[in-house]
Design an enzyme around this catalytic site. Structure first.
Site, short mmCIF file in Angstrom:
data_model
loop_
_atom_site.label_atom_id
_atom_site.label_comp_id
_atom_site.label_asym_id
_atom_site.label_seq_id
_atom_site.Cartn_x
_atom_site.Cartn_y
_atom_site.Cartn_z
N HIS A 70 -14.73 -1.57 6.09
CA HIS A 70 -13.79 -1.61 7.21
C HIS A 70 -14.53 -1.19 8.47
O HIS A 70 -15.13 -0.12 8.51
CB HIS A 70 -12.61 -0.68 6.96
CG HIS A 70 -11.92 -0.93 5.66
ND1 HIS A 70 -12.49 -0.58 4.45
CD2 HIS A 70 -10.73 -1.49 5.37
CE1 HIS A 70 -11.66 -0.93 3.47
NE2 HIS A 70 -10.59 -1.48 4.01
N THR B 153 -0.30 2.32 6.33
CA THR B 153 -1.55 2.95 5.91
C THR B 153 -2.71 2.47 6.76
O THR B 153 -3.83 2.93 6.61
CB THR B 153 -1.85 2.66 4.42
OG1 THR B 153 -1.93 1.24 4.22
CG2 THR B 153 -0.75 3.23 3.52
N LYS C 96 -13.77 -7.37 -0.01
CA LYS C 96 -12.72 -7.05 0.97
C LYS C 96 -13.36 -6.58 2.27
O LYS C 96 -14.14 -5.62 2.28
CB LYS C 96 -11.77 -5.97 0.46
CG LYS C 96 -10.64 -5.71 1.46
CD LYS C 96 -9.91 -4.41 1.21
CE LYS C 96 -8.89 -4.18 2.33
NZ LYS C 96 -8.36 -2.80 2.32
N GLU D 34 -1.24 -1.02 -4.15
CA GLU D 34 -2.40 -0.18 -3.90
C GLU D 34 -1.94 1.27 -3.87
O GLU D 34 -1.04 1.62 -3.11
CB GLU D 34 -3.07 -0.53 -2.57
CG GLU D 34 -4.27 0.37 -2.27
CD GLU D 34 -4.84 0.20 -0.87
OE1 GLU D 34 -6.07 0.14 -0.74
OE2 GLU D 34 -4.04 0.14 0.09
N ARG E 144 -2.86 4.76 -2.67
CA ARG E 144 -3.77 5.39 -1.72
C ARG E 144 -3.89 6.88 -2.02
O ARG E 144 -3.21 7.71 -1.45
CB ARG E 144 -3.28 5.15 -0.30
CG ARG E 144 -3.56 3.75 0.23
CD ARG E 144 -5.06 3.49 0.45
NE ARG E 144 -5.60 4.43 1.41
CZ ARG E 144 -5.66 4.20 2.72
NH1 ARG E 144 -5.21 3.05 3.21
NH2 ARG E 144 -6.17 5.10 3.54
N ARG F 156 -3.34 -11.35 10.15
CA ARG F 156 -3.18 -10.88 8.76
C ARG F 156 -2.58 -11.97 7.86
O ARG F 156 -3.18 -12.33 6.84
CB ARG F 156 -2.35 -9.61 8.72
CG ARG F 156 -3.08 -8.37 9.22
CD ARG F 156 -2.17 -7.15 9.27
NE ARG F 156 -2.89 -5.93 9.61
CZ ARG F 156 -3.40 -5.07 8.73
NH1 ARG F 156 -3.27 -5.31 7.43
NH2 ARG F 156 -4.04 -3.99 9.12
N SER G 38 0.85 -1.19 0.00
CA SER G 38 0.00 0.00 0.00
C SER G 38 0.89 1.24 0.00
O SER G 38 1.67 1.46 0.93
CB SER G 38 -0.91 -0.02 1.24
OG SER G 38 -1.90 0.97 1.16
#
Length: 256
Positions: free
Chosen positions: A122, A204, A147, A38, A40, A185, A19
């Site tokens: 999230h 992040t 996700k 990713e 951001r 994770r 990220s």
């Protein structure tokens, strides 16, 4: 457009999305060690046009474009219209768009650009099983990849999350928020999560591992697979002899 844009490599159980939250990270040689990237946009404050064009030319893996809202741990505090204004200039340079559930109305526009969608949510809590299943179905209704990042409160929550991930019938990226159960994770990848998110210079999300740390975990937890980063090193998954040999060498070196 293919729904398996982030399909996991069967030879390695843990795959890594780096990220990136600054132009410095976009230009870092470390990005080549990630499986996917990713971008951001909500965290990057400098102009990125040149860096992103260069990265698109040099990086061969999938690239995800994300504008994370402040309600879900990011820095974007605007509305739906503003979100699209941030995404649109760069959509042609990436493969996948991350859309939070609150912004799902943009899914048809993303599809018009022939891009895959990570449908995300999230939460800083741990939903019950019924909530999780309903959330998975809603995210799948507009996304190619589901996700979800939640915050387990107990070890039992972690076990439940592993079970939900293993049973999910759709492509899924499952993660945790916070630092207490950050060890989940990499474990979630062993139970079916396609990827885990890491950082190069700056986190992040609280609890993220660095790219180098996750490379080590991926090596140790994927039996029989040797990551290119470990080429020339004596340790292979499932074989501890290299550790003992190296430890003995260190002990001899330190003897006075």
């Amino acid at each position: 457009m293919t729904s398996d844009a982030l399909k996991a490599d069967p030879n390695r159980l843990i795959k890594i999305i780096a990220s990136l939250s600054s132009t410095r990270e976009l230009l870092s040689p470390e990005v080549t060690k990630a499986d996917a990237l990713e971008i951001r946009l909500d965290l990057i404050t400098e102009p990125i046009d040149d860096a992103l064009h260069s990265l698109r030319t040099s990086f061969q893996g999938p690239m995800v474009l994300t504008v994370r809202s402040s309600d879900e741990g990011g820095a974007y505090a605007g509305g739906s219209a503003g979100l699209w204004k941030k995404l649109e200039p760069y959509i042609g340079l990436v493969d996948i768009i991350d859309l939070e559930i609150r912004f799902k109305d943009h899914a048809p526009q993303v599809k018009e650009h022939n891009k895959a969608i990570i449908a995300s949510c999230h939460q800083n809590r741990m939903p019950d099983d019924d909530e999780m299943q309903a959330l998975i179905e809603e995210l799948h209704s507009f996304g190619d990849i589901v996700k979800i990042a939640v915050q387990p409160q107990t070890k039992e929550d972690v076990i439940r999350l592993l079970k939900i991930t293993a049973a999910c019938p759709y492509p899924i990226i499952m993660s945790v928020t916070g630092t207490v159960y950050r060890y989940a994770r990499p474990l979630l990848c062993l139970f079916g999560s396609l990827y885990t998110y890491c950082y190069i210079h700056s986190e992040t999300s609280p609890g993220q591992y660095s790219l180098r740390e996750m490379q080590l975990l991926a090596h140790l937890l994927s039996p029989g697979f040797v990551d290119p980063w470990f080429e020339g090193r004596p340790v292979r998954s499932g074989d501890a002899s290299g550790y003992y040999e190296r430890a003995e060498q260190y002990r001899k070196h330190l003897e006075f």
